[in-house]
Design a protein around this motif. Structure first.
Motif, short mmCIF file in Angstrom:
data_model
loop_
_atom_site.label_atom_id
_atom_site.label_comp_id
_atom_site.label_asym_id
_atom_site.label_seq_id
_atom_site.Cartn_x
_atom_site.Cartn_y
_atom_site.Cartn_z
N THR A 69 0.66 10.30 10.30
CA THR A 69 1.93 9.58 10.38
C THR A 69 2.76 10.09 11.56
O THR A 69 3.36 9.29 12.29
CB THR A 69 2.72 9.71 9.06
N ASP A 70 2.76 11.40 11.76
CA ASP A 70 3.45 11.94 12.93
C ASP A 70 2.85 11.41 14.22
O ASP A 70 3.58 11.07 15.17
CB ASP A 70 3.40 13.47 12.92
N ILE A 71 1.54 11.31 14.28
CA ILE A 71 0.87 10.76 15.46
C ILE A 71 1.30 9.31 15.68
O ILE A 71 1.63 8.91 16.80
CB ILE A 71 -0.66 10.88 15.32
N LEU A 72 1.29 8.52 14.61
CA LEU A 72 1.73 7.13 14.70
C LEU A 72 3.13 7.04 15.29
O LEU A 72 3.40 6.25 16.20
CB LEU A 72 1.71 6.49 13.30
N LEU A 73 4.04 7.86 14.81
CA LEU A 73 5.42 7.84 15.30
C LEU A 73 5.50 8.26 16.76
O LEU A 73 6.13 7.58 17.58
CB LEU A 73 6.30 8.73 14.41
#
Length: 194
Positions: A143-147
C-alpha cells in the motif's frame, strides 16, 4: 522452536514451518528480528524506485520474496493451504487480478480520495491473504508503494508496531474487521493517524 502468534495472526502448518531457512533458532524473538531485517532490505529496494509494473501479480510475488527470502523457502509463493482468513487457495490469483484491475481503474477515475483508495486496496489485499505468512506486513508495504508511486504520502499505520500484541494491533485488526462489513471509516482513521 515453538511458534507464538499474536491475536489475529495466521498460524503456519508444519510444511510451512519446515521452510524456515536458518537452522538452530530456538526463540520467536530471533525469528522476528531476522524477518524485520529482511523486510528493511525489501523496503529499501521497493520504496526508492519507480516502477510502472507495481500493480501486477508478479510484482506482488517479487515483493513478498524480497521481504522474506532470507527466512522462508516459500517466500514469494502463494499459499497451498486454506487458512483462518483469506480466499480459497484455488482463487488467489483470480482475486489478486481483480484487485489490481479495480485499483488500475480507481486511480485515473478518481473513484476515491487517496486515503480511502489506499485503505480499500490494503483491506482487499489482506483479505485475499495470498501467502502462508507475512500478509499484513506485505499488504502495508504494498500500500505504501501504491501511494508513493502516485506521489502520495505513505500511511502512518497508527504510528507504531503492528507486529506485537497490544492496543495498536487490536485497533488495527478491529478496523480491518469493520472493513469486512464495508465500514472503512475506522481503517481510514487508523491509517491516517498523525
Amino acid at each position: 522452536m515453538k511458534f507464538s502468534y499474536p491475536k489475529g495472526a495466521t498460524p503456519l502448518d508444519q510444511n510451512e514451518i519446515n521452510g524456515l531457512i536458518p537452522s538452530g533458532m530456538t526463540r520467536q524473538s530471533e525469528l522476528n528480528e531476522l524477518e524485520e531485517a529482511n523486510i528493511l532490505k525489501a523496503q529499501q529496494w521497493s520504496l526508492t524506485r519507480k516502477s510502472n509494473k507495481y500493480l501486477s501479480v508478479d510484482y506482488l510475488k517479487k515483493l513478498h520474496s524480497k521481504m522474506f527470502d532470507e527466512v522462508w523457502t516459500w517466500a514469494g509463493t502463494f499459499r497451498k493451504t486454506n487458512k483462518n482468513i483469506g480466499v480459497d487457495k484455488s482463487i488467489i490469483q483470480i482475486e489478486l487480478k481483480k484487485l489490481l484491475d479495480d485499483t488500475s481503474y480507481w486511480i485515473p477515475q478518481k473513484t476515491y480520495d487517496w486515503i480511502e483508495l489506499g485503505a480499500r486496496f490494503h483491506h482487499r489485499l489482506v483479505s485475499i491473504h495470498p501467502f502462508p505468512n507475512g500478509n499484513g506486513r506485505h499488504s502495508r508495504l504494498m500500500t505504501d508503494i501504491l501511494l508513493l508511486q502516485n506521489n502520495q504520502k505513505r500511511f502512518s499505520w497508527g504510528m507504531g508496531s503492528l507486529v506485537d500484541e497490544g492496543t495498536l494491533r487490536h485497533t488495527y485488526i478491529s478496523a480491518l474487521k469493520k472493513a469486512d462489513n464495508n465500514d472503512y471509516t475506522p481503517l481510514i482513521d487508523f491509517v491516517s493517524r498523525k
